[in-house]
Design a protein around this motif. Structure first.
Motif, PDB file in Angstrom:
ATOM      1  N   ASP A   1       0.927  -1.035   0.107  1.00 51.03           N
ATOM      2  CA  ASP A   1      -0.062  -0.036   0.015  1.00 51.03           C
ATOM      3  C   ASP A   1       0.964   1.219  -0.057  1.00 51.03           C
ATOM      4  O   ASP A   1       1.391   1.718   1.218  1.00 51.03           O
ATOM      5  CB  ASP A   1      -0.831  -0.066   1.336  1.00 51.03           C
ATOM      6  N   ARG A   2       1.224   1.655  -1.099  1.00 49.53           N
ATOM      7  CA  ARG A   2       2.393   2.820  -1.287  1.00 49.53           C
ATOM      8  C   ARG A   2       1.676   3.852  -0.717  1.00 49.53           C
ATOM      9  O   ARG A   2       2.612   5.065  -0.280  1.00 49.53           O
ATOM     10  CB  ARG A   2       2.323   3.038  -2.755  1.00 49.53           C
ATOM     11  N   ASP A   3       0.490   4.272  -0.479  1.00 47.62           N
ATOM     12  CA  ASP A   3      -0.019   5.521  -0.002  1.00 47.62           C
ATOM     13  C   ASP A   3      -0.314   5.541   1.379  1.00 47.62           C
ATOM     14  O   ASP A   3      -0.879   6.335   2.001  1.00 47.62           O
ATOM     15  CB  ASP A   3      -1.276   6.074  -0.828  1.00 47.62           C
ATOM     16  N   LEU A   4      -0.024   4.360   2.120  1.00 49.02           N
ATOM     17  CA  LEU A   4      -0.379   4.212   3.456  1.00 49.02           C
ATOM     18  C   LEU A   4       0.171   5.149   4.191  1.00 49.02           C
ATOM     19  O   LEU A   4       1.355   5.550   4.165  1.00 49.02           O
ATOM     20  CB  LEU A   4       0.242   3.013   3.963  1.00 49.02           C
ATOM     21  N   ASP A   5      -0.622   5.860   5.003  1.00 47.70           N
ATOM     22  CA  ASP A   5      -0.331   6.867   6.162  1.00 47.70           C
ATOM     23  C   ASP A   5       0.673   6.152   7.373  1.00 47.70           C
ATOM     24  O   ASP A   5      -0.168   5.640   8.008  1.00 47.70           O
ATOM     25  CB  ASP A   5      -1.577   7.684   6.288  1.00 47.70           C
ATOM     26  N   VAL A   6       1.602   6.261   7.397  1.00 50.55           N
ATOM     27  CA  VAL A   6       2.410   5.541   8.275  1.00 50.55           C
ATOM     28  C   VAL A   6       2.623   6.340   9.510  1.00 50.55           C
ATOM     29  O   VAL A   6       3.337   5.921  10.535  1.00 50.55           O
ATOM     30  CB  VAL A   6       3.883   5.134   7.838  1.00 50.55           C
ATOM     31  N   THR A   7       2.068   7.740   9.692  1.00 47.89           N
ATOM     32  CA  THR A   7       2.443   8.387  10.847  1.00 47.89           C
ATOM     33  C   THR A   7       2.179   7.879  12.264  1.00 47.89           C
ATOM     34  O   THR A   7       2.956   7.947  12.889  1.00 47.89           O
ATOM     35  CB  THR A   7       1.414   9.588  10.592  1.00 47.89           C
ATOM     36  N   ALA A   8       1.120   7.043  12.177  1.00 46.75           N
ATOM     37  CA  ALA A   8       0.504   6.505  13.352  1.00 46.75           C
ATOM     38  C   ALA A   8       1.554   5.372  14.082  1.00 46.75           C
ATOM     39  O   ALA A   8       1.406   5.048  15.272  1.00 46.75           O
ATOM     40  CB  ALA A   8      -1.040   5.797  13.297  1.00 46.75           C
ATOM     41  N   TRP A   9       2.442   4.788  12.995  1.00 45.26           N
ATOM     42  CA  TRP A   9       3.194   3.727  13.625  1.00 45.26           C
ATOM     43  C   TRP A   9       4.368   4.230  13.875  1.00 45.26           C
ATOM     44  O   TRP A   9       5.416   3.406  14.199  1.00 45.26           O
ATOM     45  CB  TRP A   9       3.476   2.764  12.163  1.00 45.26           C
ATOM     46  N   LYS A  10       4.899   5.518  13.710  1.00 48.24           N
ATOM     47  CA  LYS A  10       6.237   6.044  14.143  1.00 48.24           C
ATOM     48  C   LYS A  10       6.499   5.706  15.646  1.00 48.24           C
ATOM     49  O   LYS A  10       5.602   5.842  16.779  1.00 48.24           O
ATOM     50  CB  LYS A  10       6.259   7.560  13.927  1.00 48.24           C
ATOM     51  N   VAL A  11       7.781   5.366  16.158  1.00 44.33           N
ATOM     52  CA  VAL A  11       7.945   4.965  17.176  1.00 44.33           C
ATOM     53  C   VAL A  11       8.937   6.343  17.996  1.00 44.33           C
ATOM     54  O   VAL A  11       9.927   6.592  17.371  1.00 44.33           O
ATOM     55  CB  VAL A  11       9.015   3.867  17.412  1.00 44.33           C
ATOM     56  N   PRO A  12       8.054   6.979  19.010  1.00 39.93           N
ATOM     57  CA  PRO A  12       8.932   8.158  19.428  1.00 39.93           C
ATOM     58  C   PRO A  12      10.104   7.888  20.210  1.00 39.93           C
ATOM     59  O   PRO A  12      11.083   8.642  20.295  1.00 39.93           O
ATOM     60  CB  PRO A  12       7.817   8.533  20.393  1.00 39.93           C
ATOM     61  N   GLU A  13      10.143   6.857  20.941  1.00 45.06           N
ATOM     62  CA  GLU A  13      11.542   6.433  21.796  1.00 45.06           C
ATOM     63  C   GLU A  13      11.782   4.966  21.412  1.00 45.06           C
ATOM     64  O   GLU A  13      11.144   4.026  21.946  1.00 45.06           O
ATOM     65  CB  GLU A  13      10.884   6.507  23.257  1.00 45.06           C
ATOM     66  N   ALA A  14      12.831   4.984  20.775  1.00 47.78           N
ATOM     67  CA  ALA A  14      13.157   3.555  20.400  1.00 47.78           C
ATOM     68  C   ALA A  14      13.632   2.655  21.231  1.00 47.78           C
ATOM     69  O   ALA A  14      13.157   1.434  21.514  1.00 47.78           O
ATOM     70  CB  ALA A  14      14.451   3.659  19.284  1.00 47.78           C
ATOM     71  N   ALA A  15      14.411   2.902  22.510  1.00 42.36           N
ATOM     72  CA  ALA A  15      14.642   2.116  23.573  1.00 42.36           C
ATOM     73  C   ALA A  15      13.453   1.535  24.404  1.00 42.36           C
ATOM     74  O   ALA A  15      13.533   0.239  24.584  1.00 42.36           O
ATOM     75  CB  ALA A  15      15.707   2.753  24.401  1.00 42.36           C
ATOM     76  N   ALA A  16      12.626   2.447  24.534  1.00 47.93           N
ATOM     77  CA  ALA A  16      11.503   1.973  25.457  1.00 47.93           C
ATOM     78  C   ALA A  16      10.623   1.095  24.565  1.00 47.93           C
ATOM     79  O   ALA A  16       9.944  -0.179  24.991  1.00 47.93           O
ATOM     80  CB  ALA A  16      10.545   3.248  25.728  1.00 47.93           C
ATOM     81  N   PHE A  17      10.571   1.274  23.040  1.00 51.88           N
ATOM     82  CA  PHE A  17       9.688   0.391  22.330  1.00 51.88           C
ATOM     83  C   PHE A  17      10.614  -0.855  22.326  1.00 51.88           C
ATOM     84  O   PHE A  17       9.726  -1.819  22.216  1.00 51.88           O
ATOM     85  CB  PHE A  17       9.762   1.154  21.145  1.00 51.88           C
TER      86      PHE A  17
END
Ligand code: FES
Length: 526
Positions: free
Chosen positions: A434-450
């Motif tokens: 899905d090339r147009d998928l809005d991926v904003t919601a999947w962003k990880v704010p803090e890598a270590a905690a994630f």
């Protein structure tokens, strides 16, 4: 032998009168039973779920039944006649008016060996909970989990008809976590990860009898071995590997040859290369005592590997490898992403960029594939069999890449094969994005905690099939390794977001309606 430790357990008169009594000492509950002139002392907690055996009943032939779920224990032989775990028994005697029970711990070596036998006995019926208990008993008797995994491999490896499976690859990663959790003193987490490793072997081997390997021994020659694998001649390839074992060659010495065999084709959806790397990491943990079973299963899987460069979709692989020139233009991820395999192969083979730069470009494209997988396609019920697609088709691109980097850093002449096969991976999923998928919601704010949360998830994932949890594990560890190898790489944010999305949207493992429709349509044309 441990020293005897006779403890007074009550009055003989009470036992004669009631036929049984329970006494407690140091957290233990011991049930003493008398039938005629026979005396027995056993753990009062049923080894199934811990209910009191003192509430059970004893038959004339000394079978003790637990009334909760009807497990039966033959107190004469010590065998569990119905049920699973063995019941712990103790020596008991009467001296004068006193009942004496020997609470000495059993000999540790014997206890370990019994726990290993019992652990393997669980494989046949995939008794997951009991495997946990037997591993805990093995550990309590001084065993270490890596050895338990090695011993289980020794016992079950003949049951792998087509050689190595993900159980081997995942065991390397699970045991890495076991070691970490043990160092941190997290006993429960250490047992979880050891149990994941062991139970995966049980799952993969449970329905199979033995498929023996050739005993013949031939002096090892690398080129002969590669030719035997190419000719799909298992007996010859195994005979040569038996020769390597007889000569005392180590896995590290053999790995470059195995890597050549693994990357000789676009093999087996990347499994061959992954297995060559993971088998080495597994042996680092379980030790060289288990080299023979690991090598033999490896050889068999190389022989049976499907060579996907022979199918039309990847026919451009051979010419790209032959024409590897590295004389053209620099590339960008955008030029590779979502393109068909032949276009990517051509671009990679002729790019002037250095291997490690190409590696990162391809890795970035594979990360973006994972992030943009159109999961609606996995839920379809009306599509051709050839268009069945799911998360694991995408995660393999990353775990394969990780393996390619390991193998090609050790054997740099394999970079063209490794990179072009990554290109095949990048291209094969281009139609499922899905090339147009809005991926904003999947962003990880803090890598270590994630990442810490992802590790915690693996300790209690609730997924019945080991194939799913092991792919989550392997993808997570591959990502962590690649992020450590390329700190601050441009693809890092997308990689974390992709893994976040993969964790959140479950892998669909059963497609009832799709299977029915495809079966009807497929067979109607026969
Ligand atoms: S607790 Fe004894 S049989 Fe289940």
């Amino acid at each position: 032998m441990t020293e005897e430790c006779w403890i007074p357990a009550g009055k003989a008169a009470d036992l004669h009168e009631k036929g049984k009594l329970v006494f407690r000492k140091g957290g233990k509950q011991i049930l003493v039973l008398q039938t005629g002139d026979r005396l027995f002392a056993v753990n009062n907690r049923c080894p199934h779920q811990g209910y009191p055996l003192s509430e059970g009943h004893m038959s004339d032939d000394c079978r003790l039944t637990c009334n909760w779920h009807n497990w039966k224990f033959d107190l004469d032989s010590g065998e569990t006649v119905v049920g699973g775990d063995q019941l712990r028994s103790y020596a008991v005697k009467i001296e004068g008016e006193a009942i004496l029970v020997d609470l000495a711990d059993p000999d540790r070596t014997a206890a370990q060996s019994r726990a290993l036998d019992n652990l393997y006995a669980c494989f046949h019926r995939y008794e997951y909970d009991r495997m946990g208990r037997e591993l805990a008993r093995f550990k309590a008797a001084g065993g270490n989990y890596a050895r338990a995994v090695g011993e289980m491999i020794n016992r079950c490896y003949l049951q792998f008809e087509y050689g190595m499976s993900h159980a081997f690859a995942a065991a390397a990663d699970w045991l890495a976590l076991t070691e970490k959790y043990e160092a941190e003193g997290r006993d429960d987490a250490a047992l979880v990860t050891a149990l994941e490793a062991v139970s995966h072997f049980a799952w993969d081997s449970q329905r199979y009898d033995g498929f023996p390997y050739a005993d013949r021994v031939e002096p090892f020659e690398a080129e002969k071995f590669l030719a035997a694998v190419e000719a799909e001649n298992e007996a010859e390839a195994v005979a040569l590997m038996n020769g390597a074992l007889a000569e005392g060659l180590s896995y590290a010495e053999l790995r470059p040859v195995l890597a050549r065999a693994a990357l000789a084709h676009y093999n087996d959806f990347g499994h061959s290369a992954i297995y060559v790397v993971k088998a080495g990491q597994l042996l680092d943990r379980i030790g060289a005592d288990y080299l023979a079973p690991v090598l033999r299963t490896m050889v068999r899987s190389l022989v049976y590997a499907r060579r996907e460069d022979l199918i039309p979709e990847f026919r451009a692989y051979g010419p790209a490898l032959e024409g590897w020139s590295q004389s053209g233009e620099a590339l960008s991820v955008g030029e590779l992403w979502a393109k068909p395999a032949n276009r990517i192969l051509e671009a990679i083979a002729s790019s002037a960029m250095a291997e490690k730069e190409l590696y990162q470009l391809l890795f970035a494209a594979l990360v973006r594939n994972l992030l943009h997988f159109d999961t609606d396609l996995a839920a379809r019920t009306r599509n051709k069999i050839t268009d069945n697609v799911d998360w694991l088709d995408f995660t393999h691109g990353l775990t394969f890449s990780n393996a390619v980097r390991h193998l090609c850093e050790e054997t740099p002449e394999l970079w063209p094969q490794g990179l072009l096969q990554m290109a095949c991976f990048a291209g094969r999923n281009a139609g499922y994005l899905d090339r147009d998928l809005d991926v904003t919601a999947w962003k990880v704010p803090e890598a270590a905690a994630f990442l810490a949360q992802a590790h915690d998830f693996l300790l209690d994932h609730g997924l019945p099939e080991p194939i799913v949890s092991c792919h989550i594990l392997k993808t997570l560890l591959a990502l962590e390794e690649e992020m450590a190898a390329f700190p601050g790489a441009g693809w890092t944010g997308e990689a974390l977001a992709a893994f976040n999305r993969f964790l959140a949207i479950p892998v669909r493992r059963r497609h009832s309606l799709r299977t029915a429709r495809q079966s009807l349509e497929f067979t109607a044309k026969e």
